[in-house]
Design a protein around this motif. Structure first.
Motif, mmCIF file in Angstrom:
data_model
loop_
_atom_site.group_PDB
_atom_site.id
_atom_site.type_symbol
_atom_site.label_atom_id
_atom_site.label_comp_id
_atom_site.label_asym_id
_atom_site.label_seq_id
_atom_site.Cartn_x
_atom_site.Cartn_y
_atom_site.Cartn_z
ATOM 1 N N SER A 2 0.816 -1.209 0.000
ATOM 2 C CA SER A 2 0.000 0.000 0.000
ATOM 3 C C SER A 2 0.851 1.261 0.000
ATOM 4 O O SER A 2 0.368 2.342 -0.357
ATOM 5 N N LEU A 5 0.880 2.915 -3.316
ATOM 6 C CA LEU A 5 -0.415 3.258 -3.886
ATOM 7 C C LEU A 5 -0.453 4.751 -4.211
ATOM 8 O O LEU A 5 -0.198 5.596 -3.352
ATOM 9 N N GLU A 22 -7.108 0.774 -8.829
ATOM 10 C CA GLU A 22 -5.951 1.272 -8.097
ATOM 11 C C GLU A 22 -4.869 1.679 -9.090
ATOM 12 O O GLU A 22 -4.623 0.959 -10.064
ATOM 13 N N TRP A 24 -0.844 2.382 -9.031
ATOM 14 C CA TRP A 24 0.205 1.943 -8.099
ATOM 15 C C TRP A 24 1.573 2.075 -8.749
ATOM 16 O O TRP A 24 1.711 1.895 -9.961
#
Length: 308
Positions: A2, A5, A22, A24
């Motif tokens: 995360s 991210l 998402e 990333w």
């Protein structure tokens, strides 16, 4: 993962669907759209292991009806054309003009479909465990092509299907699809998933397959969506992908295929390479279907490192 991210959210795409996405990696990295398999499997953090968060900027999403997208297992407005349109909408939403497109299994099919529809938005393709959406490819699974290697698993899968329906791939799929919609749907979804997953790893572990299908919350959703696409031939004409390669043969395409893949056997990648021509490079490795297997993962990471 995360900490890499960039952003995430839900994007309304019509027909009541909202897809979860998402972005990333590195904000100024090489853009890659990564497409999950199934159809209906959703993406997870293991997809990120193929990419370098310091070098790549990757856009992931759960396709219609699965993962964190809503509604769960929604089939209305859920066709290949809708999924292709969703990719373009998501790229536009994030301000991406072009990107490399990566995907395995069903994700390889969708990658090719998107490239054929929007070649101007694709820098190149990275595919693995190739699935060409042909009738023969579906028949390989639902008529028991791998049963010579997995006889017990095949018998367990086909046993509940009425004898008069076992001769047709679409008939077998139709029968299972009907069962998925019953109160006992999860039991049949687990039977469907067990047969398919038994064919995926070069290091087959029956106990591990059983544990997975009995604990995975997505088993029924994936079975419903996957059977929906199989019953409809991927919502494209027979042999559409190979017949349409003229639109994308100028694009570089790198394919990694497990030599011992019993789910989407190597002949599919070979047929694609033969039809695509000189801009496709095919690497065969000693692995099965799963991108997480060491030889397949290593070859994919090497290929991804070369994207620019």
């Amino acid at each position: 993962m995360s900490d890499h991210l960039i952003d995430s959210g839900h994007l309304p795409v019509g027909n009541g669907h909202e897809i979860y996405w998402e972005e990333w990696g590195a904000p100024d990295g090489v853009p890659v759209v990564c497409l999950h398999g199934g159809p209906g499997a959703g993406f997870n953090d293991t997809h990120k292991l193929l990419f370098d968060p310091e070098r790549h900027r990757v856009l992931f999403h759960d396709q219609r009806g699965c993962g964190r997208s809503t509604p769960t297992a929604g089939l209305e407005g859920n066709t290949s054309a809708h999924l292709v349109a969703d990719i373009e909408a998501l790229m536009t939403h994030r301000g991406w003009d072009t990107a490399h497109v990566a995907g395995g299994s069903w994700g390889s099919s969708l990658s090719l479909l998107f490239a054929i529809a929007h070649p101007d938005r694709v820098r190149g393709l990275l595919l693995w465990s190739v699935y060409l959406l042909r009738r023969q490819d579906d028949e390989w699974l639902t008529l028991g092509g791998p049963r010579t290697h997995f006889p017990a698993e095949w018998e367990t899968f086909i046993a509940p299907v009425p004898a008069e329906l076992r001769a047709g791939a679409r008939q077998v799929t139709d029968w299972y699809a009907g069962k998925f919609q019953t109160p006992d749907g999860l039991r049949y979804a687990r039977m469907w998933a067990t047969w398919e997953l038994s064919l995926c790893s070069a290091n087959y572990d029956a106990a591990a397959v059983t544990r997975f299908v009995e604990t995975d919350d997505n088993t029924l959703t994936c079975a419903i969506i996957e059977s929906h696409f199989v019953r409809n031939g991927g919502f494209v004409p027979e042999n559409f992908l190979l017949d349409s390669l003229g639109a994308i043969r100028h694009l570089p395409c790198h394919v990694v295929q497990g030599r011992f893949d019993m789910c989407t056997p190597p002949v599919e990648a070979y047929d694609l390479a033969r039809a695509y021509g000189e801009n496709l490079s095919l690497v065969l490795v000693n692995a099965g279907h799963l991108r997480t297997e060491p030889a397949l993962a290593a070859a994919l990471r090497e290929a991804a490192a070369g994207l620019s």
